[in-house]
Design a protein around this motif. Structure first.
Motif, PDB file in Angstrom:
ATOM      1  N   TYR A 520       0.813  -1.217   0.000  1.00  0.00           N
ATOM      2  CA  TYR A 520       0.000   0.000   0.000  1.00  0.00           C
ATOM      3  C   TYR A 520       0.848   1.269   0.000  1.00  0.00           C
ATOM      4  N   THR A 728      -5.916   1.999  -1.068  1.00  0.00           N
ATOM      5  CA  THR A 728      -5.470   2.033  -2.460  1.00  0.00           C
ATOM      6  C   THR A 728      -4.177   1.245  -2.579  1.00  0.00           C
ATOM      7  N   SER A 758      -3.287   7.037  -1.775  1.00  0.00           N
ATOM      8  CA  SER A 758      -2.458   5.926  -1.293  1.00  0.00           C
ATOM      9  C   SER A 758      -1.382   6.439  -0.352  1.00  0.00           C
TER      10      SER A 758
END
Length: 773
Positions: A520, A728, A758
């Motif tokens: 991530y 994300t 993210s």
């Protein structure tokens, strides 16, 4: 109205509760209801009950707002029971197959007695099953239905509630209920048995009574064991309210004196600092309830009971010490002999154990010193940022010294420096276990990081699978696991399995796996940089093939026709082979590499980097699938030997019924999945979404941060896990190329080529290894 109401109270038994409920619901006798009572359990017990209730109408889940204890929890279940007979089953025990059918038949044969007694067997984690040694008392004889006065020896059976069936209207008529506190079965069992006008027996094992290594309240030191006095006060109060039962007073006094003496004799119950107080309370009850003319038995037991009656605590302790002296001397002699073995380093280590604990020293180790990999490495990297006051040292084998990244302090396993640090370190992190002879010092913190989500059987669940269990000393394994203070989990499935497979006293931290944080936090440039370093041409589809270990095979040979697959897919595809770390280098793999059919990445330091570089994952039963699912990229499962694997290793769930993507069993099917595009179609995405929801529950890019704050910074208030829909993942290779191109365009104004949303710190690439099963 069902024939049986089975009341199942549960508190912190999530590792056993599924087996318990399954043992009830799969009985051949189906005329039953289950009232499962969640005693405000802090683990997954309530959720498990709700799952069972949702799929079986016979189950009612009751959730208590506060923890009330076993007795009141049973009362809550009784209040909702509708059956002819009440049964109680603790949440960590199970019914034997056919038990309820046998109970129903016996009740019919004996004309529905008030109470039906049946037998049990103790079961241990290593598979031992031992029937109750007093089972002969249950043998059927004339008359088949009787009272306690006719068969008083039955009152010497274990005083538990779950080895009897109780006619519901009999219980209601007498108003029986459970009191709070420990030993709650005592003031239930005696009044019920003495009040019953019709009792019958069933000479059959119906309950498997699990002997837990950890968590049994009767083996946990606590002042709650003082409750035994209140419970016997209730028994004698009941007796006093029913003059017709006065004849039982001497018998119950004997039971009380024996029971209290048994509690006092067990050091794992009454804390040492409370023993004198417990002794004097015992003296008061011995005197209060003593019937006229009572005589204690002859022998040591009778002498101990007499000393309790007299309040002679010093004499009682002296007698106990004398009896223990010879046994203790023999034990010390044996221990000394063992300690004298391998004197050099061991003596040095013992000496270091007497030195003060270094409050700012943490040791990190993975895969028996394999290097700077997996969850320990990811925690170390985060600790350097969030807890710089703690000196972090990596443990490596001598062969791995050259792989340690610059700036990471290390120590070679087995050296004196290693044993010195191990003796004095406040914190230790490992994804397997340290040596057998390591001593867990009070005040130190050991974190078991684990290294994968379990599909195959782990820990003591491997017992019964000889191919998996060969050369495994399960007793030593559990002794090593007893050192764990915390155990990491990446999903609730794992939380249940870790408690079931390693029945020890650790606390589960549902924080996610630190090694998966990079899924991530990696940016587009990271993904492209890894592919470039591996030699993967832009635009080429890289398929990471990561098969698992087979316990029935000592050598690794690819289970798919890699050459045929590469030929069928053409030059636009590249297979990256990641063999399991348990296998040595394979001649067949080397040959295929020389032919250009694959890129062998088995020796690559970081499986996380390989996952980031791959467009898709091809695996069989490897736990890498659970980690890779975080990236939300296609997964294909090739399960050509599923039945063999399941039979030889054992699995916790049917992977083929809930896979993370398409499943193939032949080379032809595998080729077709890729050629047709099924590997990344809508159905594949749907399967993956369900899989991610179940198994990527706690991985959100901040697992290492939570671990460091909880352990090294000693903060209980750690950041909550981000919902799955708000995460994300790192960009796929295709998306990374697009982002990189956009960043090079005339309108690009930022260095960050990572997609929006993210956020989070960037973990160092290579901070984890991926032989995650």
């Amino acid at each position: 109205m069902p024939r049986f109401s089975v009341v199942v109270p549960a508190y912190k038994v999530q590792g056993y509760l599924r087996a318990c409920l399954d043992s009830v619901l799969t009985q051949s006798h189906t005329d039953l209801e289950v009232i499962a009572v969640d005693d405000c359990s802090p683990d997954g017990c309530g959720r498990i009950m709700d799952e069972f209730a949702a799929r079986d109408s016979r189950v009612t889940a009751v959730h208590l707002e506060r923890n009330v204890g076993l007795g009141p929890a049973r009362n809550a279940g009784m209040d909702r029971a509708c059956g002819d007979y009440l049964l109680f089953l603790d949440g960590d025990d199970t019914y034997a197959p056919g038990a309820l059918e046998a109970l129903a038949q016996r009740l019919d044969q004996t004309g529905d007695p008030d109470v039906l007694l049946f037998d049990y067997a103790r079961t241990w984690w290593w598979g031992k099953v031992q029937r109750n040694r007093m089972a002969p008392l249950l043998q059927q004889s004339d008359p088949e239905v009787f009272t306690a006065r006719e068969r008083p020896e039955l009152l010497d059976l274990l005083m538990v509630v779950w080895n009897k069936a109780y006619r519901a209207d009999f219980v209601a008529r007498h108003g029986f209920s459970f009191p709070p506190g420990y030993y709650e079965d005592t003031p239930w069992t005696f009044p019920v048995m003495l009040s019953a006008e019709r009792i019958a027996c069933l000479d059959r094992v119906c309950v498997h009574y699990r002997q837990r290594r950890q968590g049994n309240i009767l083996r946990t030191p606590s002042r709650r064991h003082f409750d035994v006095f209140d419970q016997y006060d209730r028994v004698f109060a009941f007796l006093g309210s029913r003059p017709q039962l006065a004849v039982w007073h001497p018998f119950l006094y004997r039971k009380m004196t024996e029971h209290v003496l048994d509690v006092l004799a067990k050091p794992q119950r009454v804390p040492q600092e409370s023993r004198r107080e417990f002794f004097h309370q015992a003296t008061s009850r011995y005197r209060l309830h003593r019937p006229p003319g009572h005589r204690f038995p002859v022998g040591v037991t009778g002498l101990k009971q007499y000393l309790v009656l007299q309040g002679a605590y010093p004499a009682f302790e002296a007698l106990k010490a004398t009896n223990k002296g010879h046994r203790a001397l023999r034990r010390r002699s044996r221990k000394l002999a063992r300690r004298l073995d391998r004197r050099g380093t061991r003596v040095y280590y013992r000496a270091q154990l007497r030195r003060p604990i270094d409050e700012n020293l943490a040791l990190y180790s993975a895969y028996w010193g394999k290097g700077y990999v997996c969850n320990p490495a990811a925690v170390h990297a985060c600790a350097q940022r969030l807890a710089p006051q703690v000196r972090g040292v990596l443990v490596v084998s001598g062969k791995q010294v050259g792989t340690v990244p610059p700036g990471v302090e290390h120590v070679v396993a087995g050296t004196r420096q290693y044993w010195r640090m191990l003796a004095r370190a406040k914190y230790t992190f490992n994804n397997v276990n340290f040596d057998n002879q390591v001593v867990k010092r009070p005040g130190t913190v050991h974190v078991q990081t684990q290294h994968g989500t379990p599909l195959k059987h782990m820990g003591i669940d491997q017992i019964g699978y000889p191919a998996a269990a060969r050369r495994t000393n399960f007793g030593r394994m559990l002794t090593r696991s007893d050192r764990w203070d915390y155990c990491l989990s990446s999903n609730r499935h794992s939380s249940e399995i870790w408690e079931q497979a390693y029945p020890c006293g650790f606390e589960i931290l549902e924080y996610g796996y630190p090694r998966n944080d990079v899924f991530y936090t990696a940016r587009a440039e990271d993904v492209l940089g890894i592919r470039d370093a591996l030699g993967i041409a832009p635009g080429r589809t890289a398929v990471l093939y990561a098969p698992t270990h087979r316990d029935y095979s000592r050598d690794f040979t690819p289970r798919i026709d890699i050459a045929g697959l590469c030929s069928a897919l053409g030059p636009d595809f590249l297979v990256l082979l990641r063999a399991h770390h348990s296998y040595a280098e394979s001649p067949e793999v080397r040959r295929l590499g020389e032919l250009g059919c694959l890129l062998d990445v088995s020796a690559h330091r970081s499986v996380e980097e390989l996952c980031l570089a791959a467009d898709a994952l091809l695996t069989d039963y490897s736990s890498i699938m659970f980690d890779y699912a975080n990236l939300d990229r296609p997964i294909v499962v090739h399960a050509d030997d599923w039945e063999t694997y399941r039979a030889t290793r054992g699995v916790y769930f049917d992977l083929l019924a809930a896979p993370p993507g398409p499943v193939t069993t032949t080379d032809a099917e595998l080729v077709e999945v890729f050629r047709s595009g099924a590997w990344r179609d809508r159905r594949s995405a749907e399967l993956r979404a369900a899989f991610r929801e179940r198994f990527c529950e706690f991985d959100d890019g901040h697992a290492a941060e939570r671990v460091v704050l909880k352990t090294l910074c000693q903060q209980d208030d750690v950041p909550p896990v981000m919902p799955l829909e708000d995460r994300t993942p790192a960009p796929s290779p295709t998306e990374a190329l697009r982002l990189a191109a956009a960043a090079r365009g005339p309108l690009a104004g930022a260095d960050d080529t990572r997609p929006a949303g993210s956020g989070g710190p960037q973990a160092p690439a290579g901070a984890a290894d991926g032989s995650a099963d």
